[in-house]
Design a protein around this motif. Structure first.
Motif, PDB file in Angstrom:
ATOM      1  N   ILE A   1       0.847  -1.191   0.000  1.00  0.00           N
ATOM      2  CA  ILE A   1       0.000   0.000   0.000  1.00  0.00           C
ATOM      3  C   ILE A   1       0.885   1.244   0.000  1.00  0.00           C
ATOM      4  CG2 ILE A   1      -1.667   1.330   1.345  1.00  0.00           C
ATOM      5  CD1 ILE A   1      -2.940  -1.250   2.211  1.00  0.00           C
ATOM      6  N   HIS A   2       0.697   2.094  -0.987  1.00  0.00           N
ATOM      7  CA  HIS A   2       1.401   3.370  -1.033  1.00  0.00           C
ATOM      8  C   HIS A   2       0.695   4.428  -0.201  1.00  0.00           C
ATOM      9  CE1 HIS A   2       4.299   2.906  -4.595  1.00  0.00           C
ATOM     10  NE2 HIS A   2       3.786   1.705  -4.377  1.00  0.00           N
ATOM     11  N   ASP A   3      -0.617   4.534  -0.362  1.00  0.00           N
ATOM     12  CA  ASP A   3      -1.368   5.580   0.321  1.00  0.00           C
ATOM     13  C   ASP A   3      -2.771   5.064   0.589  1.00  0.00           C
ATOM     14  OD1 ASP A   3      -1.879   7.964   1.532  1.00  0.00           O
ATOM     15  OD2 ASP A   3      -1.862   9.192  -0.297  1.00  0.00           O
ATOM     16  N   THR A   4      -3.426   5.685   1.552  1.00  0.00           N
ATOM     17  CA  THR A   4      -4.772   5.279   1.959  1.00  0.00           C
ATOM     18  C   THR A   4      -5.681   6.495   1.962  1.00  0.00           C
ATOM     19  OG1 THR A   4      -3.894   3.496   3.344  1.00  0.00           O
ATOM     20  CG2 THR A   4      -6.150   4.190   3.765  1.00  0.00           C
ATOM     21  N   MET A   5      -6.875   6.325   1.439  1.00  0.00           N
ATOM     22  CA  MET A   5      -7.902   7.358   1.476  1.00  0.00           C
ATOM     23  C   MET A   5      -8.943   6.934   2.511  1.00  0.00           C
ATOM     24  SD  MET A   5     -10.152   8.853  -1.695  1.00  0.00           S
ATOM     25  CE  MET A   5      -8.661   9.206  -2.637  1.00  0.00           C
ATOM     26  N   ILE A   6      -8.959   7.639   3.631  1.00  0.00           N
ATOM     27  CA  ILE A   6      -9.800   7.244   4.769  1.00  0.00           C
ATOM     28  C   ILE A   6     -11.279   7.365   4.407  1.00  0.00           C
ATOM     29  CG2 ILE A   6     -10.373   7.759   7.163  1.00  0.00           C
ATOM     30  CD1 ILE A   6      -7.635   6.538   6.784  1.00  0.00           C
ATOM     31  N   SER A   7     -12.045   6.373   4.841  1.00  0.00           N
ATOM     32  CA  SER A   7     -13.488   6.361   4.593  1.00  0.00           C
ATOM     33  C   SER A   7     -14.228   5.995   5.876  1.00  0.00           C
ATOM     34  CB  SER A   7     -13.836   5.353   3.496  1.00  0.00           C
ATOM     35  OG  SER A   7     -15.235   5.205   3.379  1.00  0.00           O
ATOM     36  N   LEU A   8     -15.329   6.663   6.115  1.00  0.00           N
ATOM     37  CA  LEU A   8     -16.206   6.347   7.241  1.00  0.00           C
ATOM     38  C   LEU A   8     -17.500   5.690   6.767  1.00  0.00           C
ATOM     39  CD1 LEU A   8     -15.824   9.541   9.467  1.00  0.00           C
ATOM     40  CD2 LEU A   8     -14.542   7.419   9.547  1.00  0.00           C
ATOM     41  N   ALA A   9     -17.463   5.158   5.584  1.00  0.00           N
ATOM     42  CA  ALA A   9     -18.662   4.555   5.014  1.00  0.00           C
ATOM     43  C   ALA A   9     -18.571   3.037   5.080  1.00  0.00           C
ATOM     44  CB  ALA A   9     -18.817   5.018   3.564  1.00  0.00           C
ATOM     45  N   PRO A  10     -19.709   2.372   5.175  1.00  0.00           N
ATOM     46  CA  PRO A  10     -21.015   2.943   5.501  1.00  0.00           C
ATOM     47  C   PRO A  10     -21.151   3.191   7.008  1.00  0.00           C
ATOM     48  CG  PRO A  10     -21.209   0.586   5.184  1.00  0.00           C
ATOM     49  CD  PRO A  10     -19.774   0.924   4.899  1.00  0.00           C
ATOM     50  N   MET A  11     -21.772   4.280   7.363  1.00  0.00           N
ATOM     51  CA  MET A  11     -21.969   4.626   8.770  1.00  0.00           C
ATOM     52  C   MET A  11     -23.312   4.044   9.213  1.00  0.00           C
ATOM     53  SD  MET A  11     -21.595   8.429  10.400  1.00  0.00           S
ATOM     54  CE  MET A  11     -20.027   8.671   9.597  1.00  0.00           C
ATOM     55  N   LYS A  12     -23.258   2.963   9.974  1.00  0.00           N
ATOM     56  CA  LYS A  12     -24.476   2.188  10.255  1.00  0.00           C
ATOM     57  C   LYS A  12     -25.230   2.668  11.482  1.00  0.00           C
ATOM     58  CE  LYS A  12     -23.051  -2.043   7.987  1.00  0.00           C
ATOM     59  NZ  LYS A  12     -22.939  -3.500   8.088  1.00  0.00           N
ATOM     60  N   ASP A  13     -24.514   2.911  12.552  1.00  0.00           N
ATOM     61  CA  ASP A  13     -25.169   3.307  13.802  1.00  0.00           C
ATOM     62  C   ASP A  13     -24.283   4.327  14.482  1.00  0.00           C
ATOM     63  OD1 ASP A  13     -27.044   3.450  15.755  1.00  0.00           O
ATOM     64  OD2 ASP A  13     -26.676   1.483  16.624  1.00  0.00           O
ATOM     65  N   ILE A  14     -24.875   5.155  15.334  1.00  0.00           N
ATOM     66  CA  ILE A  14     -24.117   6.229  15.969  1.00  0.00           C
ATOM     67  C   ILE A  14     -24.636   6.428  17.382  1.00  0.00           C
ATOM     68  CG2 ILE A  14     -25.614   8.155  15.247  1.00  0.00           C
ATOM     69  CD1 ILE A  14     -22.930   9.598  14.509  1.00  0.00           C
ATOM     70  N   THR A  15     -23.741   6.776  18.292  1.00  0.00           N
ATOM     71  CA  THR A  15     -24.112   7.025  19.679  1.00  0.00           C
ATOM     72  C   THR A  15     -23.123   8.011  20.279  1.00  0.00           C
ATOM     73  OG1 THR A  15     -24.637   5.971  21.803  1.00  0.00           O
ATOM     74  CG2 THR A  15     -22.726   5.134  20.610  1.00  0.00           C
ATOM     75  N   TYR A  16     -23.373   8.374  21.525  1.00  0.00           N
ATOM     76  CA  TYR A  16     -22.485   9.297  22.229  1.00  0.00           C
ATOM     77  C   TYR A  16     -22.694   9.119  23.726  1.00  0.00           C
ATOM     78  CZ  TYR A  16     -26.899  11.833  21.880  1.00  0.00           C
ATOM     79  OH  TYR A  16     -28.216  12.164  21.898  1.00  0.00           O
ATOM     80  N   PRO A  17     -21.665   9.402  24.526  1.00  0.00           N
ATOM     81  CA  PRO A  17     -21.837   9.306  25.983  1.00  0.00           C
ATOM     82  C   PRO A  17     -22.832  10.346  26.480  1.00  0.00           C
ATOM     83  CG  PRO A  17     -19.513   9.354  25.370  1.00  0.00           C
ATOM     84  CD  PRO A  17     -20.285   9.706  24.147  1.00  0.00           C
ATOM     85  N   VAL A  18     -23.643   9.949  27.447  1.00  0.00           N
ATOM     86  CA  VAL A  18     -24.685  10.814  27.968  1.00  0.00           C
ATOM     87  C   VAL A  18     -24.502  10.963  29.462  1.00  0.00           C
ATOM     88  CG1 VAL A  18     -27.172  11.091  28.272  1.00  0.00           C
ATOM     89  CG2 VAL A  18     -26.285  10.139  26.160  1.00  0.00           C
ATOM     90  N   LYS A  19     -24.670  12.174  29.928  1.00  0.00           N
ATOM     91  CA  LYS A  19     -24.514  12.480  31.350  1.00  0.00           C
ATOM     92  C   LYS A  19     -25.813  12.190  32.088  1.00  0.00           C
ATOM     93  CE  LYS A  19     -22.552  16.343  32.191  1.00  0.00           C
ATOM     94  NZ  LYS A  19     -22.345  17.800  32.270  1.00  0.00           N
ATOM     95  N   GLY A  20     -25.685  11.587  33.257  1.00  0.00           N
ATOM     96  CA  GLY A  20     -26.818  11.434  34.155  1.00  0.00           C
ATOM     97  C   GLY A  20     -27.838  10.417  33.701  1.00  0.00           C
ATOM     98  N   GLY A  21     -27.456   9.167  33.588  1.00  0.00           N
ATOM     99  CA  GLY A  21     -28.408   8.113  33.281  1.00  0.00           C
ATOM    100  C   GLY A  21     -28.275   7.626  31.862  1.00  0.00           C
ATOM    101  N   SER A  22     -29.148   6.717  31.520  1.00  0.00           N
ATOM    102  CA  SER A  22     -29.051   6.037  30.230  1.00  0.00           C
ATOM    103  C   SER A  22     -30.065   6.538  29.228  1.00  0.00           C
ATOM    104  CB  SER A  22     -29.260   4.534  30.428  1.00  0.00           C
ATOM    105  OG  SER A  22     -30.536   4.309  30.982  1.00  0.00           O
ATOM    106  N   ASP A  23     -30.794   7.585  29.551  1.00  0.00           N
ATOM    107  CA  ASP A  23     -31.775   8.095  28.599  1.00  0.00           C
ATOM    108  C   ASP A  23     -31.045   8.827  27.497  1.00  0.00           C
ATOM    109  OD1 ASP A  23     -33.953   8.987  27.302  1.00  0.00           O
ATOM    110  OD2 ASP A  23     -34.471  10.550  28.741  1.00  0.00           O
ATOM    111  N   THR A  24     -31.004   8.245  26.332  1.00  0.00           N
ATOM    112  CA  THR A  24     -30.217   8.802  25.235  1.00  0.00           C
ATOM    113  C   THR A  24     -31.073   9.533  24.219  1.00  0.00           C
ATOM    114  OG1 THR A  24     -30.418   6.754  24.001  1.00  0.00           O
ATOM    115  CG2 THR A  24     -28.525   6.971  25.451  1.00  0.00           C
ATOM    116  N   THR A  25     -32.366   9.603  24.411  1.00  0.00           N
ATOM    117  CA  THR A  25     -33.203  10.231  23.401  1.00  0.00           C
ATOM    118  C   THR A  25     -33.339  11.715  23.684  1.00  0.00           C
ATOM    119  OG1 THR A  25     -35.155   9.699  24.707  1.00  0.00           O
ATOM    120  CG2 THR A  25     -34.507   8.129  23.025  1.00  0.00           C
TER     121      THR A  25
END
Length: 1401
Positions: free
Chosen positions: A508-532
C-alpha cells in the motif's frame, strides 16, 4: 420548514478514472464519492522499510547483505488538486480525448443518476473545472410501458469508446444515448484511420487543416456532435433484457459488446433458463445512426453480469460471472475457466476447471495489471487479490489461469470489496471502495525484474521521454515497483513467466480514509441512560463504520481536544513563546559531510529550552518571566539579560541560524545569544521627530525580520554571518502605510524570502527582500475578497470592501505535501484562505511572483461569538492573532487565538479545514517541543490556565473537517450503544460456513455433499473500553444468529422496590435459509464490576446475561417506553410492550400488529408517543398509556413508503415526523388533528419531500444548547421594529436537530426553522443558486426537488447552497443582503445554527 445541511463530505469512493487532466503530460486521478468529485495528482516520497526477508534482498542484489535490515522505497502519495460538491449522484466516469481543451489534457465525461451527461475540462486560467456541455435524457423514457420501472430504479451506466469517438449512456430499461465526439482525423483520413492501430496524426497540423487555418472556427466548434437516443431493440429485436455493455478496443469504428437475452435470467428458474444469455458485438455508424452485428456467442451462463474490455496484447473482452470467467476474442473464440464447484452445475459452457480455488466472483472488481503481459487483477468481494494470467499463442488466447495472491505478498491488504479500480501506470493502481478505506496499491514483478537488470541510465535512455516529472521518476529509481515500462513486448506468456507463483508482490502506497457505511451512531450521555433527545455530555460521536473485515469504530469530534500532559495556573498571563537557541560554530571549524548532515538533523530535532511568558502586573503594565524547560517541568530563572520588569513582550523568535534569540518589546528589539546574554538593542523611533514608536507585529524568516509599528510603517532587518542585526533601508517602505505584513520563505518559492504586505486600502504587495524598492507583485483587489485574485482584478463598484486587519502567508500540509497559503483575517474574525497558482504555468527558473494568481478556498468555519472579558479589545484589532506552527503532531498548521480559537489543518489529500480548539478563549499559544512533549504545543486560556499539550494520537483532521479516528476491529459492527458504566456495547458479526440443520421435514438435507458452502454471519456482543479502545469482554451468540439492534435501557428490575438499572437489550434474528422460518431472540445483559485481569485494569467490566427469550420472528427494533421502566420490542409483525420481572422473564402488557418488517421503533422521551416504521408499508404514529396498559393508533403515513429511518422533530408546539426512505429521500410529515385533510389526525400530513442523494442508515434527535429566540433577535441599532410587531412568535421550547447518517459516510443535520428565518434563508438560497457557478452545470433545485403529494407548499432548504455564502466576495455579499433585506450578522447567525452550533460535539 426545515433546512438540510451536510456537516461532513461523503467518503465512500464509488468511481475512479485516471487520465491526463491538468495537462497533456500529467497523470491525474479523478475520484467520485457519490456527489463529490475530487482531482488528485501523484507525488513521490522516499520511505524507509525493512525487507520481508534476507532471501528477498539477495534476489535483488546478492552482495547486499544488510538490505534486509533497511531499504528505501519510492512511495506515491495522493495530493488533492481540487474538490467539487455536485448537485447530482455520479453513476459513471469516462475519459475522452476531445479536439481541444484549455489545459491541453483530456476531458472528463460524467454520468448522473437522472440520465444526465456532463463534459468537463480543466481550466488552468481559473484553476477550476470548466463545463463544456451538459446533456439531458430523462425525457426520452416517457414512452415506456406503464409497468416499467422508474428511471432511478433502472441500472444506468456509461461506457466510452477507447478511441474517444463516442460514448453511450444506457438508461431506463433498454435505451441507449449515443454522444459522438469530433476527432482530429474525422475529415482527413475517413474510415481508414484507426487511432489504436495506425501511427498518430500530427494533432496541431491536423487541426489547422480541418479548420482551413480558421482559428475562430475551431474555437466555436463544439467538441461533440449531435447526440441521439436508440432503443436497444432497434439494434436487435432480441435485446429485450440487456445485462451489460461496454465498448471494445482495436476496432476502426465504435464497437461494443453486450450481454443480453430475450427472457429475464433467474437463478430460481435455472432448470428452464440455463445458459440463456447471448454475447453480441455491434459496430456503430454514427453518421447513419445504424449498427452492424459482427458476431454473436450464444449459450452464455445465466450469472454473467459484466463485460470487461481488454486492450492489447490480449484484446477481446472478459465476461465475468459469479462462478466462471469467459474470454471472447475478436473472432468470437472463447476460453473459460470455472472457479468453484457450482460452475459445472449452473452451465453447460465448455470451460477449464479451477474449482479448487473456491472463489466467489459476485461483486468483484477487474482491472488490467500489466500492459505488457496483459495480466489482470481481480479484487474479490472480501478484498482478496487474484491474478488472472493469459496464455497467448501469437495474438490468440489459448488458456487462462487464476492464482490467489499469498498473504505475505499482499493478498490480504484490502479488507473489503472494491467498487472501482484504475491503473495509474508505473506499478500503481488505485482501488476504491464503498465498504472501507480506498488504497493506492503498488505492485512488483520480481521475475521480470531479474530478467532485465539494467542501470538507471540505460532505462532513461531507452525510455526516450525527458518530459516526465518527479512523480514519474519514483519507480525508475526503484526497479522493484516498476515493470510496466519494459521496452520489450512478450509475445507468449506462460505460467512460468511474469505471472509465475509469487511473481507479483503488492504493498500500500497511500490510503484514502473512509467512514462509510456509517451504520449506527451514539455518544456518551450524562446522568443516566436516557439517550433520546438529550444533550451530549462528551464532545465525541462514536459510529460503527465499514463492512466485513473493514469494520471499525470511528470517533468523531467537532473540535480539537488536545491531550493535556500538564496543566498549571499562570495568573495574568498575556502571551507565551517557546524558544531554543544553539551556540554558533566557531570560526575556521570545518566539519565533514557526514558530521554536518547529522548536525543538521540534530538541529531540526532540537528541543525547546526556554518558555517566555508575559504577564500583567498590578500596576497595569506587564512583566516578562523566563522558565527553563525540562520535559514538562518549568523552572523560573532570573539569569540572563531578558528584559523582565515592566517589559511588555509581544513576540520572541530566533535568528542567525538559531544562534540569536530576539525579544520584541513595546518599543525596542533586544537581541540575545544562546546563553541569554544581551548582544544588541534596536530602538524604534521616528526618524524625523525621534518619538518612540510601538511595535504592533513582528515576522521572522531567518535571517530576516519584519517589524510593523504603530505609525503603519514597516522595517526589515537582516542578521549577518556574525549575528549582527542591521536594518535594510527602503524609501518605499517609509512612504507607504501598511496594515499588516509577514515574511515567508520555503523551497516552494525557490528559497527566496518574500515580504507580503497589506496596504491601508486593502491591497496586497509582495516584495523580494533583496529589492525592497519595487514590489514584484501587486494586487489591489484583495480587500474585496474575490473568488480569484489577480493583479488585474478590478471590481465593478468599490462600495463594499471588507475591513481587513491581518494577512499571513504560511505552509499548510503534512509530511507528504506542504504548500503556501494566504490567510486574510477581517475585522469580524472571519478567515479567508487563498491558494496560489500560476497562469500561464511558470517555468522552473521563473520567480514565484511571475504569473501569480490566488484562488479562494471554500471553508465553512464561522467564528463563535464570545463575551470573554479577559481578552482586551485591542487584541481583536491591529495585533496579530495568527500564529504559524511549523510542526505540531506532524502538521504544518496555523493557529488563530482569541475568542474563537481554531487550527487550520490540511492533509495532502484534502482542502484546508478550520477546526476549533475546545475550551475557553486563548490568550496565547506556542509550539512546544521537548523530550516529554514531542511536537506539541502550549497555550494559556482565558482562565489563566497553562496547558502543555499534544494532538491526540492517530487522529486525522483534514479529511472531514472534524477530528476523526478509526479503531479497526476486523469485524462488521451492526449496532452499538453507550452504557453509563463507561463502556460501549457492540453488536458485531463474523462469517462462518453454513451447514444445513437437522430437520425432520427435510430428510434429504442429511445427504448434502457440497464442500463449497455459503457464508453466513454469527453474532457477537462485545464490550469496548473507551480509554484503551480495546475489547474487554465478549459473548458469542448461536451459529446463524445475527445482531439486529443494541440499546441501553433504564429498566425496572424490581416490582416491589421499583429499582431501575441501566441494562443492555439486544435483538437478534436466527436465519437458517429460506426453507425455515426466521426466529429471533431478545437478550438482556447487565454490565457488572469484576476483578480485572493482571496488568489490564480496564477489564473490570463484564457482561452478565439476565434474560434470553426466543420468539417468533426477528427482533428488529427495541426502545424504552413509558415512565415505569418498560421496553417495547418488534418481534416479527408485532410490537409488544414488556416488563422485566424479578424471576428473569419478560412480561407482555400491550401489543400492536404491524404488517411486514418493523425497521424503526422510537419514543419521544417522556411522552408515550411512538413511531413504528415498516420497511415496506409506511409509518404508524401511535401512543402508549399505562393505566390501563394500552396501545393507541393516532395516524399513519401513506402505505407505499419504504421506511428505513424515522425520528420526531418537535418545534414551536408543532410535531413533525421525518422519514428517510430507500430512494434517498427525506419526507417531512406533520401530525395536525385540526387540519381538515388529516381526517382528525388519522392521516399524517405530507408537508415536503427532499432528495439527499445518500442512502440513509439512522436518524437521531439531538437537543441544542442554543435557544431559537436567540437566532433572530433584531439589531437595536439597525432594526425598525416596534414593540407592537408581533409577527415572530415567542419560542416555546428548546431547539432540536436531527442527526442523519448515510451509507456514503455523510453526517448531516435537519434543522427546523421559524417563519421569518425560513423566508430569509429561502430568499438567500434562491439568490445564491442564481449567482454562484455550479460544477458540471447541474441545477441544485432539480437535484433536491421530489414530487410530493400536491399540498406540500414549502420545501426543505438546501444548507449546502447556503453555506457557500463564504465563497462570495464582499461586494456580492452586500448585494445579496440588499436583495434579501437583511444584515450580514443575521445571515452569519443563521448559518451558525444550521452548522450545528450548540450540540456539544
Amino acid at each position: 420548514m426545515q433546512c438540510y445541511t451536510e456537516l461532513t463530505p461523503p467518503t465512500a469512493v464509488t468511481h475512479a478514472v485516471s487520465l491526463p487532466f491538468l495537462s497533456s503530460k500529467s497523470n491525474n486521478l479523478v475520484v467520485a464519492k457519490a456527489s463529490l468529485l475530487q482531482i488528485f495528482e501523484l507525488r513521490s516520497t522516499i520511505t524507509e522499510v525493512a525487507s520481508a526477508s534476507k532471501d528477498d534482498a539477495a534476489k535483488v542484489d546478492p552482495d547486499a547483505e544488510d538490505l534486509a535490515i533497511l531499504r528505501t522505497e519510492h512511495t506515491s502519495k495522493l495530493v488533492l488538486v481540487g474538490e467539487y460538491p455536485l448537485s447530482g449522484t455520479v453513476i459513471s466516469l469516462a475519459r475522452v480525448k476531445t479536439l481541444d481543451t484549455k489545459s491541453g489534457g483530456e476531458a472528463l465525461l460524467l454520468a448522473f443518476r437522472d440520465a444526465k451527461l456532463s463534459l468537463v475540462e480543466w481550466d488552468p486560467e481559473y484553476h477550476n473545472l470548466n463545463t463544456i456541455s451538459i446533456h439531458y435524457y430523462e425525457g426520452h423514457d416517457l414512452g415506456a410501458a406503464p409497468w416499467s420501472p422508474e428511471l432511478e430504479d433502472c441500472c444506468n451506466y456509461l461506457s466510452a469508446d477507447p478511441s474517444s469517438r463516442c460514448a453511450a449512456l444506457k438508461f431506463g430499461v433498454r435505451n441507449l444515448a449515443i454522444l459522438p465526439f469530433r476527432q482530429v482525423g474525422d475529415d482527413l483520413v475517413g474510415e481508414d484511420y484507426d487511432p489504436d492501430l495506425d501511427s498518430p496524426i500530427d494533432r496541431p497540423l491536423a487541426v489547422t487543416k480541418t479548420t482551413n487555418g480558421d482559428g475562430e472556427h475551431a474555437k466555436n466548434q463544439t467538441p461533440y456532435a449531435s447526440s441521439f437516443v436508440l432503443p436497444l431493440t432497434a439494434l436487435d429485436p432480441s435485446l429485450t433484457n440487456p445485462v451489460h455493455l461496454a465498448f471494445l478496443h482495436e476496432y476502426r469504428e465504435p464497437t461494443f459488446g453486450i450481454i443480453s437475452s430475450s427472457r429475464a435470467p433467474a437463478g430460481s428458474l435455472l432448470a428452464e433458463r440455463k445458459d440463456i444469455l447471448n454475447y453480441t458485438v455491434f459496430t456503430l455508424d454514427l453518421e447513419q445512426k445504424a449498427s452492424t452485428t459482427l458476431l454473436t456467442v450464444p449459450g452464455i451462463p445465466y450469472d454473467v453480469s459484466r463485460v470487461v474490455p481488454l486492450p492489447l496484447p490480449v484484446g477481446g473482452a472478459l465476461l465475468m460471472g459469479g462462478n466462471e470467467i469467459i474470454h471472447v476474442d475478436q473472432a468470437g473464440k472463447t476460453n473459460a475457466v470455472g472457479v468453484n464447484e457450482f460452475a459445472r452445475a449452473c452451465t453447460s459452457f465448455s470451460m477449464a476447471d479451477q474449482s479448487d480455488l473456491a472463489l466467489r466472483l459476485e461483486g468483484c472488481t477487474v482491472e488490467q495489471l500489466s500492459p505488457d503481459s496483459g495480466d489482470v487483477l481481480i479484487v474479490l468481494n472480501n478484498g482478496d487479490l487474484v491474478v488472472l494470467t493469459f496464455t497467448l499463442d501469437g495474438r490468440s488466447v489459448s488458456g487462462m489461469t487464476l492464482r490467489l495472491v499469498d498473504e505475505e505478498r499482499g493478498g490480504k491488504l484490502i479488507p473489503c470489496a472494491a467498487s472501482c479500480a484504475t491503473n495509474l501506470g508505473r506499478g500503481r493502481m488505485f482501488i476504491g471502495s464503498e465498504d472501507g478505506d480506498s488504497v493506492l496499491l503498488g505492485w512488483a514483478s520480481k521475475t521480470a525484474q531479474l530478467a532485465r537488470k539494467r542501470s538507471h541510465a540505460d532505462m532513461l535512455a531507452d525510455d526516450g521521454d525527458s518530459s516526465f516529472d518527479e512523480a514519474d521518476l519514483d519507480d525508475l529509481d526503484d526497479d522493484l515497483y516498476d515493470n510496466s515500462n519494459s521496452p520489450t513486448k512478450q509475445s507468449v506468456v506462460s505460467p512460468t513467466g511474469t505471472s509465475a507463483p509469487g511473481a507479483y508482490t503488492f504493498r500500500i502506497h497511500d490510503t484514502m480514509i473512509s467512514l462509510a457505511p456509517m451504520k449506527d451512531i451514539t455518544y456518551p450521555v450524562k446522568g443516566g441512560s436516557d439517550t433520546t433527545a438529550s444533550q451530549a455530555a462528551s464532545s465525541e460521536l462514536v459510529a460503527s463504520t465499514g463492512r466485513g473485515r473493514a469494520g471499525a469504530v470511528s470517533l468523531l469530534k467537532r473540535e480539537v481536544e488536545p491531550k493535556t500532559l500538564k496543566q498549571t495556573s499562570m495568573s495574568s498571563a498575556r502571551g507565551l513563546w517557546a524558544v531554543s537557541a544553539r551556540k554558533p560554530i566557531p570560526k575556521g571549524m570545518i566539519t565533514s559531510g557526514a558530521q554536518d548532515s547529522e548536525a543538521n538533523i540534530a538541529a531540526d530535532a532540537e528541543y525547546d529550552q526556554y518558555l517566555v511568558v508575559c504577564k500583567a502586573n498590578g500596576s497595569g503594565r506587564e512583566d516578562t518571566f523566563t522558565y527553563k524547560v525540562n520535559g514538562t517541568t518549568l523552572e523560573e530563572i532570573t539569569t540572563g539579560d531578558f528584559d523582565r520588569e515592566e517589559a511588555s513582550t509581544s513576540e520572541v523568535g530566533v535568528m542567525a541560524k538559531g544562534t540569536k534569540i530576539v525579544q520584541i518589546l513595546g518599543s525596542e528589539v533586544r537581541i540575545l545569544d544562546s546563553e541569554l546574554a544581551l548582544s544588541q538593542i534596536i530602538p524604534m523611533e521616528d526618524e524625523e521627530t525621534g518619538a518612540e514608536l510601538r511595535i504592533i507585529n513582528t515576522s521572522f524568516a531567518d535571517p530576516y525580520m519584519l517589524v510593523l509599528r504603530d505609525d503603519s510603517s514597516v522595517k526589515v532587518f537582516k542578521a549577518d554571518e556574525e549575528g549582527e542585526v542591521e536594518e535594510i533601508e527602503s524609501t518605499l517602505f517609509s512612504s507607504t502605510k501598511w496594515l499588516s505584513g509577514c515574511l515567508y520563505t520555503s523551497p516552494s518559492v525557490g528559497g527566496q524570502t518574500l515580504a507580503f504586505l497589506l496596504t491601508a486600502e486593502g491591497g496586497l504587495k509582495i516584495f523580494d527582500v533583496g529589492d525592497l524598492e519595487k514590489p514584484s507583485y501587486v494586487a489591489e483587489g484583495l480587500g474585496f475578497l474575490p473568488p480569484t485574485l489577480t493583479a488585474e482584478y478590478a471590481p465593478r463598484r468599490s462600495t463594499a470592501k471588507a475591513t481587513l486587519t491581518e494577512i499571513l502567508v504560511a505552509d499548510l500540509g503534512d509530511a507528504t505535501c506542504k504548500s503556501p497559503h494566504l490567510f486574510v483575517r477581517t475585522a469580524s474574525d472571519d478567515l479567508n484562505i487563498y491558494q496560489p497558482y500560476h497562469y500561464p504555468s511558470n517555468q522552473t527558473s521563473a520567480p514565484f511572483t511571475s504569473n501569480l494568481r490566488w484562488q479562494k478556498m471554500p471553508q465553512m468555519h464561522l467564528p463563535a461569538y464570545s463575551e470573554e472579558s479577559s481578552l482586551d479589545s485591542e487584541d481583536a484589532g491591529s495585533n496579530s492573532t495568527l500564529k504559524v506552527l511549523d510542526n505540531v503532531g506532524g502538521y504544518s498548521t496555523v493557529f488563530q487565538r482569541g475568542a474563537s480559537p481554531c487550527f487550520i489543518f490540511k492533509e495532502a489529500s484534502s482542502t484546508p479545514k478550520v477546526i476549533g480548539l475546545r475550551g475557553k478563549a486563548v490568550k496565547g499559544l506556542t509550539r512546544f517541543n521537548t523530550a516529554a512533549c514531542e511536537l506539541g504545543f502550549a497555550y494559556v486560556d482565558a482562565d489563566d490556565e497553562l496547558r502543555l499539550c499534544q494532538l491526540p494520537y492517530q487522529f486525522r483532521y483534514g479529511d472531514l473537517g472534524w477530528a476523526a479516528r478509526k479503531l479497526r476491529l476486523g469485524e462488521e459492527i451492526h449496532a452499538l450503544d453507550y452504557h453509563p458504566k463507561g463502556v460501549y456495547v457492540l453488536g458485531t458479526g463474523r462469517m462462518i460456513d453454513f451447514t444445513l440443520p437437522d430437520d425432520s421435514y427435510h430428510y434429504e438435507w442429511a445427504r448434502e455433499e457440497t464442500t463449497f458452502k455459503p457464508q453466513v454471519e454469527q453474532g457477537i456482543i462485545r464490550l469496548l473500553h473507551p480509554e484503551t479502545w480495546s475489547i474487554i469482554d465478549s459473548h458469542e451468540l448461536d451459529p446463524y444468529e445475527l445482531v439486529l439492534c443494541v440499546k441501553t435501557l433504564d429498566l425496572e428490575v424490581s416490582e416491589t422496590t421499583h429499582e431501575r438499572k441501566p441494562l443492555i437489550a439486544v435483538g437478534t434474528a436466527i436465519v437458517q435459509g429460506e426453507d425455515l422460518a426466521t426466529k429471533g431472540c431478545i437478550y438482556i445483559f447487565e454490565v457488572i464490576t469484576v476483578v480485572p485481569q493482571p496488568g489490564r485494569p480496564e477489564t473490570s467490566r463484564k457482561l452478565r446475561l439476565i434474560v434470553r427469550e426466543e420468539v417468533k420472528g426477528a427482533v428488529s427494533a427495541i426502545s424504552a417506553i413509558g415512565t415505569q421502566g418498560f421496553m417495547i420490542m418488534a418481534q416479527g409483525q408485532k410490537c409488544m410492550v414488556r416488563g422485566l420481572k424479578e424471576d428473569g422473564t419478560l412480561l407482555p402488557v400491550a401489543f400492536l400488529d404491524m404488517q411486514c418488517y418493523v425497521s424503526v421503533l422510537k419514543e419521544l422521551s417522556g411522552t408515550g408517543m411512538l413511531l413504528m416504521g415498516d420497511a415496506m408499508k409506511g409509518l404508524w404514529f401511535t401512543g402508549y398509556t399505562e393505566e390501563p396498559y394500552k396501545m393507541l393508533h393516532f395516524g399513519k403515513s401513506r402505505s407505499h413508503m419504504e421506511v428505513l429511518a424515522a425520528e420526531f422533530l418537535p418545534h414551536e408546539k408543532q410535531l413533525h415526523i421525518v422519514i428517510a426512505d430507500a430512494d434517498c429521500n427525506i419526507h417531512v410529515l406533520q401530525f395536525d388533528p385540526e387540519h381538515p385533510k388529516s381526517l382528525s389526525g388519522q392521516r399524517l400530513l405530507h408537508k415536503s419531500t427532499y432528495h439527499t442523494g445518500h442512502f440513509p442508515t439512522s436518524m437521531t434527535l439531538l437537543r441544542s444548547s442554543l435557544s431559537p429566540a436567540m437566532t433572530a433577535l433584531p439589531d437595536p441599532q439597525t432594526s425598525s421594529a416596534t414593540p407592537m410587531d408581533v409577527d415572530e412568535p415567542a419560542a416555546t421550547g428548546p431547539l432540536h436537530h436531527i442527526l442523519h447518517t448515510s451509507s456514503s459516510g455523510i453526517l448531516s443535520l435537519l434543522t427546523p426553522l421559524s417563519e421569518s428565518t425560513y423566508r430569509r434563508l429561502s430568499a438567500l438560497a434562491t439568490h445564491l443558486t442564481n449567482t454562484l457557478e455550479h460544477p458540471c452545470g447541474l441545477n441544485p433545485r432539480a437535484y433536491r426537488k421530489v414530487e410530493s403529494e400536491g399540498f406540500g407548499n414549502r420545501g426543505v432548504l438546501d444548507g449546502g447552497v447556503l453555506r457557500r455564502w463564504g465563497e462570495l466576495s464582499s461586494q456580492r455579499r452586500a448585494e445579496a443582503c440588499g436583495k434579501v433585506g437583511t444584515e450580514e450578522w443575521v445571515v452569519r447567525s443563521d448559518l451558525e445554527v444550521l452548522g450545528g452550533a450548540g450540540l456539544g460535539f
